[in-house]
Design an enzyme around this catalytic site. Structure first.
Site, PDB file in Angstrom:
ATOM      1  N   HIS A 146      15.357  -2.263  20.143  1.00 26.25           N
ATOM      2  CA  HIS A 146      14.083  -1.562  20.299  1.00 26.25           C
ATOM      3  C   HIS A 146      13.137  -1.853  19.145  1.00 26.25           C
ATOM      4  O   HIS A 146      11.934  -2.067  19.341  1.00 26.25           O
ATOM      5  CB  HIS A 146      14.332  -0.050  20.379  1.00 26.25           C
ATOM      6  N   CYS A 202      11.409 -14.334  31.457  1.00 22.47           N
ATOM      7  CA  CYS A 202      10.701 -13.105  31.070  1.00 22.47           C
ATOM      8  C   CYS A 202      11.430 -12.365  29.952  1.00 22.47           C
ATOM      9  O   CYS A 202      11.019 -11.279  29.553  1.00 22.47           O
ATOM     10  CB  CYS A 202      10.514 -12.176  32.272  1.00 22.47           C
TER      11      CYS A 202
END
Length: 556
Positions: free
Chosen positions: A186, A486
């Site tokens: 994150h 992606c």
């Protein structure tokens, strides 16, 4: 004396400044007993603290927007978990103070996560941050977090919680370095969104003395301690040259000889769209739809709410391409109404498309909402399924799209090695592939993307991972179909050239990375990219692959 350390560079740019350390964690509350008659009051204190922390996390998310908002909303849900709160109440009922009950309940839940497989163990840092915030509020002490400073600095931490990363002030925090984390953690994802240079997985980072001057190269992962004037000048010159090249970069993605490589943006919702448009994204290569489902984990959002959110993103790219990933729930993104609560290893269980096929009404509503959202718009809509394992999965998804009346291209994400190995079979059912290199690396190497100790195996330069990319691209080429990337690999400018050489037809990334990748691609011909790709695949390690590709492209 100048020394050099090496971590994992996860966000481009150079930062030079003095070290400031993250505030220390909350101390363990004392274990003291309370009278029985005080239990109800303590339970009330605990509930108030939990609600206040959850509200603060949501407020921080609203301020930050984009990817950060979704991460912080997930943390707020973690704070309000009913089972955790029931455990807190039970502990207070038998004599614990509110702060001690919270500390012990979270410790128990922490142990469950840590033992539930590496994927869920990656959520431990987020859980610790929530605990520390609740306990700090109950104790009446300052929250752990970013240090106060009136001049810019380089932040050092063991790890950065999403709540801290999301609201970093780029005018004060020049860059950051952490001991833990990986290229797809994150903190890394949010650092790229902020455009702050960052290096993670640097053992011993916490030993850097407060006030020491360091230079952080977020592209290479190099940390220069007490850099010489010559080294500072060299880094600053390289940084200035890079910024000048970025400023001059515009237009569609292409190699120097005109081979087109559309550069798309990864978005989590409407809040991410302005940055993508400003960066010159040619569309959206990954629209994560999870953000809509995080507001209430007990039920799916209504069709009307979904239509409204999807249309906002689709309207931003007239004549452009928008690739929507249907709900990817499970593992570290559990939803009460969708994912099992008792799986021994959720990362290898019912997640992604598997969850949706077990709950066809959720998939049907989402696909119907997408069909309505695109009505009357000139955008090129493509819809893909996460965690496709084989042709049967691909067929089930394509059938569901057709049954919902969706006029779009249907695709499959390649995140599981079996999908790469059998890509040509899968392409008999769908019209495109999209490589999610984050999860593909995780499953290929059995290396959790959140665990710093195995970060070398999460490196997208690993030759085995490049082999799987090549297999997928070759299959798509043979079928006359497209194969994009992606995952976070696309945000590395040098690797973007290698991916192009492997046959990848589009690249999608965080908006902040698009100018870097556009500039890098424009320097080389397709043939140079192909030679660099061959050299990288011939290597035996990620580091060797990177050096081999660099040598080819630099003409060495």
């Amino acid at each position: 004396m100048e020394t050099t350390l090496r971590g994992v560079g996860v966000s481009h740019g150079v930062a030079i400044g003095e070290v400031r350390h993250m505030g220390t964690a909350v101390l363990e509350p004392p274990a003291k007993q309370i009278p029985t008659e005080d239990a109800e009051r303590e339970q009330g204190r605990a509930r108030q603290a939990v609600e206040a922390v959850a509200a603060d996390l949501i407020a921080r998310g609203n301020l930050a927007g984009g990817e950060a908002q979704h991460v912080l909303e997930a943390q707020a849900m973690m704070a309000q978990d009913p089972e955790l709160m029931a455990d807190v109440d039970r502990r207070i009922a038998v004599g614990s103070t509110a702060e001690r009950a919270v500390y012990d309940a979270f410790a128990s839940y922490r142990a469950l996560l840590a033992g539930a497989g590496e994927y869920l163990a990656g959520r431990v840092a987020d859980l610790d941050d929530v605990r520390n915030r609740i306990v700090a509020r109950l104790l009446g002490v300052p929250m752990p977090g970013v240090p106060d400073s009136d001049k810019p600095y380089v932040l050092i931490a063991r790890d950065l919680a999403p709540a801290d990363t999301a609201l970093l002030d780029p005018t004060l925090v020049l860059g950051f370095v952490t001991e833990e984390g990986g290229p797809t953690s994150h903190s890394a994802i949010l650092a790229r969104a902020l455009g702050v240079p960052a290096v993670v997985a640097l053992p011993g980072a916490g030993e850097l003395a407060e006030g020491t001057v360091i230079a952080v190269d977020g592209s290479t992962g190099d940390i220069f301690v007490d850099p010489s004037p010559e080294k500072r000048a060299e880094l600053e010159a390289a940084s200035a040259a890079r910024k000048a090249a970025l400023a001059a970069s515009s237009g569609p993605g292409a190699t120097s000889d005109g081979h087109k490589v559309p550069l798309l943006a990864n978005v989590g919702g409407p809040a991410d769209v302005p940055a993508a448009v400003e960066a010159g994204a040619e569309g959206v290569g990954l629209f994560r739809t999870e953000f809509l489902f995080l507001d209430d984990s007990s039920r799916a959002p209504s069709e009307e709410k979904q239509v409204e959110a999807y249309r906002k993103v689709l309207e931003a790219f007239p004549e452009g391409r928008v690739v929507v990933r249907v709900l990817d729930a499970g593992a570290d993104k559990p939803l009460d109404f969708l994912t099992p609560a008792d799986e021994p290893n959720p990362a290898l269980g019912v997640r992604g498309l598997r969850s949706l096929l077990e709950h066809p009404e959720v998939l049907r509503t989402q696909l119907t909402a997408l069909a309505k959202a695109v009505e009357g718009l000139p955008v090129y809509l493509e819809v893909m399924a996460p965690m496709v394992a084989d042709r049967a999965d691909a067929k089930a998804f394509a059938d569901a799209c057709r049954e919902a009346g969706l006029e779009a291209k249907f695709g499959a994400m390649v995140e599981i090695p079996s999908a790469a190995l059998r890509a040509r079979s899968i392409l008999q059912e769908v019209e495109f592939l999209s490589l999610g290199t984050n999860d593909l690396a995780q499953y290929t190497f059995a290396a959790d993307r959140q665990v710093g100790a195995v970060s070398r195996l999460q490196d997208p330069w690993q030759p085995a991972l490049l082999d799987l990319v090549a297999l997928s691209a070759d299959a798509a080429r043979a079928e006359g179909k497209s194969c994009g990337v992606c995952g976070e690999a696309a945000s590395d400018p040098l690797l973007a050239c290698v991916l192009t050489g492997l046959g990848v037809t589009s690249l999608s990334m965080g908006a902040a990375s698009i100018p870097y990748v556009r500039t890098a691609l424009g320097k080389y011909t397709l043939a140079q990219c192909e030679r660099a790709a061959s050299a990288a695949r011939a290597a035996d390690s990620a580091e060797e692959a990177r050096k081999a590709a660099q040598a080819v492209l630099s003409g060495e």
